[in-house]
Write an enzyme that holds these catalytic residues in place. Structure first.
Site: not given
Ligand code: ADE
Ligand code: SF4
Length: 336
Positions: A39, A122, A140
């Site tokens: 990520e 996020y 996203d």
């Protein structure tokens, strides 16, 4: 989105999900370290670019303990070419914090994850959902596009971010939350694509307001862009007996902590050449950063003596881990 639609999306994902090196078989839990690493790498970077870096990092450093004890310079060099280098510095800071303060285990809530270096809203949501199965709202760029179409959001980005987050919250299920998030990302990447969405293949087509309006590609609406400013600067290629002079850039700021050629001029500063020499024109390279486009002129010279600094063998320059702009400049410098 109805429960039916969320189920349709999850069924689609079970069959059509992309096979990615940080994913595991359905029903298994992925390792939080691998989820975190993927990520962080995927922030502002495409899956295609990330793939080989993820493979390299996980084979060099299979777990957070191994990464935490690695020298900064080795991690920065391995990151070279992936861009947004603050991420690599934060990656190490985060790994060291997880080992020093969390016994080597990533925390499993969004709130705790967000306290770690380099983990924003996020990334915390993505890790909580994908690695720990928590309900979290994961938004996203791909998810923003899909949601803006599902609800035909007319408000332009970036102002629409808060609306898109709230709408994503309304459709996020309580179970299989990590799969749901990744299903939305995959749908955006492979079906609900920016220019020509493949609505005929979409499991959400019945629910989609933009499809009903026949102009799905109009979303997300974007505010008019201001032109990216252009800057110019100079990079110095100084050779001595088959080696070139490099510098390590200051830890904060653009390309912070990375090895580089000495430069001047592109952040407005006037730095003298590293030594007085017969500087010759070596042409120029162009590079586009997020906030400006750079034309970097290369000046080349042979050093008579060898001033203090980091001297690197030119034949092995690819091992230095130069960021892309300097890798381009080095091709110019090393020519002839
Ligand atoms: N982009 C960011 N995270 C992702 C993930 N887990 N799968 C696919 N694309 C992504
Ligand atoms: Fe995107 Fe078309 Fe699916 Fe709507 S129907 S979500 S526009 S692919």
């Amino acid at each position: 989105m109805s429960v039916d639609a969320s189920n349709a999306l999850l069924s689609w994902y079970s069959v059509d999900k992309r096979s990615l090196p940080w994913r595991v078989a359905e029903g298994e839990w992925p390792d939080a370290y691998r989820v975190w690493l993927s990520e962080v790498m995927l922030q502002q970077t495409t899956v295609a670019a990330v793939r080989p870096y993820f493979e390299k990092f996980t084979s060099l450093w299979p777990g957070v303990e191994r990464l935490a004890v690695t020298d900064d310079a080795d991690v920065m060099a391995a990151w070279a070419g992936l861009g947004y280098y603050a991420r690599a510095r934060n990656l190490l800071a985060c790994a060291r914090t997880v080992v020093a303060h969390h016994g080597g285990e990533f925390p499993d809530t969004e709130a705790e994850l967000m306290k770690l270096p380099g983990i924003g809203r996020y990334t915390a949501a993505a890790i909580a959902a994908i690695a720990f199965g928590r309900r979290a709202v994961v938004v996203d760029g791909n998810v923003e596009r899909v949601v803006s179409r599902l609800f035909a959001v007319e408000e332009p980005l970036p102002a629409a971010r808060a609306t898109l987050y709230a709408l994503t919250d309304t459709i996020t299920p309580d179970r299989r939350c990590g799969d749901f998030a990744q299903a939305m990302m995959d749908l955006g990447a492979t079906v609900c694509t920016p220019r020509v969405p493949k609505c005929l293949l979409c499991p959400l087509a019945d629910q989609c307001a933009a499809r009903a309006g026949r102009e799905p590609e109009r979303y997300p609406v974007k505010a008019a862009k201001t032109a990216r400013p252009r800057r110019e600067g100079v990079a110095y290629w100084l050779e001595h007996e088959g080696e070139v002079l490099l510098v390590r850039r200051p830890a904060s700021g653009l390309l912070g902590g990375m090895l580089a050629l000495p430069t001047c001029g592109w952040s407005g500063e006037a730095a003298p050449p590293p030594v007085a020499a017969q500087w010759q024109d070596g042409g120029s390279v162009e590079h586009v950063f997020t906030h400006f486009a750079l034309k970097l002129r290369i000046l080349r010279a042979q050093a008579e003596k060898r001033p203090e600094g980091i001297w690197w063998p030119i034949e092995r320059l690819e091992e230095a881990g130069l960021p892309t702009v300097f890798a381009k400049a080095a091709v110019r410098g090393a020519a002839e």
